[in-house]
Design an enzyme around this catalytic site. Structure first.
Site, PDB file in Angstrom:
ATOM      1  N   LYS A  42       0.832  -1.216   0.000  1.00 56.23           N
ATOM      2  CA  LYS A  42       0.000   0.000   0.000  1.00 56.23           C
ATOM      3  C   LYS A  42       0.867   1.268   0.000  1.00 56.23           C
ATOM      4  CE  LYS A  42       0.016  -0.321   4.987  1.00 56.23           C
ATOM      5  NZ  LYS A  42      -0.637  -0.887   6.157  1.00 56.23           N
ATOM      6  N   ARG A 140      -9.660   0.837  15.367  1.00 62.30           N
ATOM      7  CA  ARG A 140      -9.652   1.591  14.115  1.00 62.30           C
ATOM      8  C   ARG A 140     -10.826   1.133  13.254  1.00 62.30           C
ATOM      9  NH1 ARG A 140      -4.316   1.572  10.310  1.00 62.30           N
ATOM     10  NH2 ARG A 140      -4.929  -0.611  10.027  1.00 62.30           N
ATOM     11  N   TYR A 268      16.334  30.390   1.149  1.00 63.29           N
ATOM     12  CA  TYR A 268      15.226  31.223   1.652  1.00 63.29           C
ATOM     13  C   TYR A 268      15.447  31.616   3.109  1.00 63.29           C
ATOM     14  CZ  TYR A 268      12.387  29.723  -2.352  1.00 63.29           C
ATOM     15  OH  TYR A 268      11.901  29.483  -3.608  1.00 63.29           O
ATOM     16  N   MET A 316      11.734  23.494  -2.526  1.00 64.44           N
ATOM     17  CA  MET A 316      10.795  22.518  -3.086  1.00 64.44           C
ATOM     18  C   MET A 316      11.515  21.520  -4.002  1.00 64.44           C
ATOM     19  SD  MET A 316       7.278  23.127  -5.209  1.00 64.44           S
ATOM     20  CE  MET A 316       6.447  24.115  -3.993  1.00 64.44           C
TER      21      MET A 316
HETATM   22  C1  LIG Z   1       0.036  -1.656   6.886  1.00 61.39           C
HETATM   23  C2  LIG Z   1      -0.557  -2.865   7.463  1.00 61.39           C
HETATM   24  C3  LIG Z   1       0.220  -3.995   7.720  1.00 61.39           C
HETATM   25  C4  LIG Z   1       1.721  -4.027   7.538  1.00 61.39           C
HETATM   26  O1  LIG Z   1       2.377  -3.402   8.609  1.00 61.39           O
HETATM   27  P1  LIG Z   1       3.966  -3.444   8.722  1.00 61.39           P
HETATM   28  O2  LIG Z   1       4.266  -2.882  10.049  1.00 61.39           O
HETATM   29  O3  LIG Z   1       4.490  -2.626   7.594  1.00 61.39           O
HETATM   30  O4  LIG Z   1       4.381  -4.872   8.590  1.00 61.39           O
HETATM   31  C5  LIG Z   1      -0.439  -5.133   8.154  1.00 61.39           C
HETATM   32  N1  LIG Z   1      -1.778  -5.127   8.361  1.00 61.39           N
HETATM   33  C6  LIG Z   1      -2.546  -4.045   8.160  1.00 61.39           C
HETATM   34  C7  LIG Z   1      -3.999  -4.106   8.411  1.00 61.39           C
HETATM   35  C8  LIG Z   1      -1.957  -2.871   7.721  1.00 61.39           C
HETATM   36  O5  LIG Z   1      -2.721  -1.788   7.526  1.00 61.39           O
END
Ligand SMILES: *Cc1c(COP(=O)(O)O)cnc(C)c1O
Length: 374
Positions: A42, A140, A268, A316
């Site tokens: 992700k 969450r 800057y 930037m």
């Molecule tokens: C991001 C995520 C992981 C991975 O976490 P790491 O600490 O990078 O291994 C696993 N499970 C869920 C639900 C996540 O959102």
């Protein structure tokens, strides 16, 4: 000095060491066997590149890829990534059919979501393959364990939803001495044992990188480790994982050089004033690339195998450093993260300077930087 005043084309990029990534994956797979291995990619593969990470991981035969959003999963399918993909985050009503059509699995985190899926599939022979998300203490997303159990029972002989897995997420495992993780593992074990008695092949998964590393009882039938796979450790590095290393470098080239007199303000706000006649090198990396201004505080860049200080505020698109003591030319390599000669700049040092987590350092790198796979 005029001949030094030439610009070169934008030469900044992220270099990805695919051999090291494959090695990391193989080490983890061997250690956790026969537990399955899911690699979360992700947030653009934690800044490494979503497709680049997915492609290498597929070649290294991970069992699953995980993403946060439907869009990420559909992007990977569009790019030809074929294996199992699990969408962890909430899926919108209109994303359900496209995901099923592309053979992607996704989370169901409430009975309401299950209803939406049934509604979408009312006049269809398609079947959603889902993982029930349970909250064991992260607060969450996800159902309480008892809700998950009754939903599981309700879906047992449902034609439009197949429950392939059940999972939860650890909130405290990156602090291994904290007792809370044991409680989450206990709560999940109770539920997993019960569901396995009803459906022996169900995939139960709880561990993130920290769970995988520090809590062997959190492994169950699959682990979801992103940070570790990329070569990083949420807390200490156990002996067994000594060969796991980062596969990420941020590289550029000196784009401009000049001598500045003593007493001149740099960048800057003139926050830095030269205290001597100073040779300044400009490197075309800035916060527009995700190289945040906070990294400039006592920050360093590797040039000619030496760490040189960043001077003045990071802009930037560019930053300046003091190369007075070096014999350098325009086009010489500048390493902002990673190794040059026998020196190295670590993600962790930058996280400390900015007072953010190393996850955030990685995830901040923007699309402007090309990802080059070695
Ligand atoms: C991001 C995520 C992981 C991975 O976490 P790491 O600490 O990078 O291994 C696993 N499970 C869920 C639900 C996540 O959102």
């Amino acid at each position: 000095m005029n001949n030094l005043r030439q610009e070169v084309c934008h030469p900044s990029f992220i270099e990805l060491d695919s051999l090291q990534l494959i090695k990391n994956i193989e080490i983890i797979k061997n250690i956790i066997f026969p537990t399955k291995f899911c690699f979360p990619v992700k947030a653009n593969g934690y800044g490494h590149g979503l497709f680049e990470m997915a492609k290498i991981a597929t070649e290294a035969k991970v069992d699953y890829l995980a993403v946060a959003h439907a869009k990420e999963a559909l992007f990977l399918r569009e790019k030809g990534i074929k294996g199992d993909i699990l969408v962890l985050g909430a899926v919108l009503e209109e994303q359900i059919l496209p995901l099923i059509e592309e053979g992607c699995e996704f989370s169901v985190s409430s009975p309401y979501k299950a209803q939406l899926i049934k509604k979408q599939l009312e006049n269809s022979s398609l079947k959603a393959v889902v993982h029930l998300e349970v909250d064991t203490g992260m607060q969450r997303t996800g159902m309480r364990p008892e809700t998950a159990l009754s939903l599981f029972n309700e879906l047992l002989d449902n034609d439009s939803i197949e429950v392939k897995g059940i999972y939860s997420h650890l909130a405290m495992a990156q602090q291994p001495e904290d007792p809370f993780t044991k409680r989450q593992i206990e709560a999940f074990t109770l539920l997993a044992d019960h569901l396995k008695s009803l459906s022996p092949s169900i995939l139960c998964h709880l561990a993130n990188s920290a769970g995988l590393l520090y809590f062997s009882k959190s492994h169950f039938s699959m682990v979801r480790a992103g940070f570790l796979t990329l070569g990083y450790f949420p807390s200490h590095q156990p002996e067994k994982f000594l060969e796991i290393k980062p596969c990420f470098s941020l590289k550029s080239k000196i784009s401009f050089l000049k001598w500045v007199e003593e007493g001149k303000g740099i960048s800057y706000g003139h926050a830095y004033i030269t205290n001597k006649k100073t040779k300044i090198a400009t490197v075309p990396v800035g916060y527009g690339d995700g190289y945040r201004t906070e990294y400039g505080k006592r920050g360093e860049v590797l040039i000619k195998g030496k760490k040189v200080p960043i001077v003045g505020v990071i802009c930037m698109d560019q930053l300046m450093c003091d190369v007075t003591d070096l014999d350098v030319e325009i086009g010489d390599e500048a390493v902002l993260i990673g190794k040059q000669g026998d020196q190295e700049i670590l993600i962790n040092e930058m996280a400390k300077r900015a007072d953010i987590s190393p996850y955030e350092v990685l995830a901040s790198f923007t699309q402007r930087l090309e990802r080059k796979v070695l």
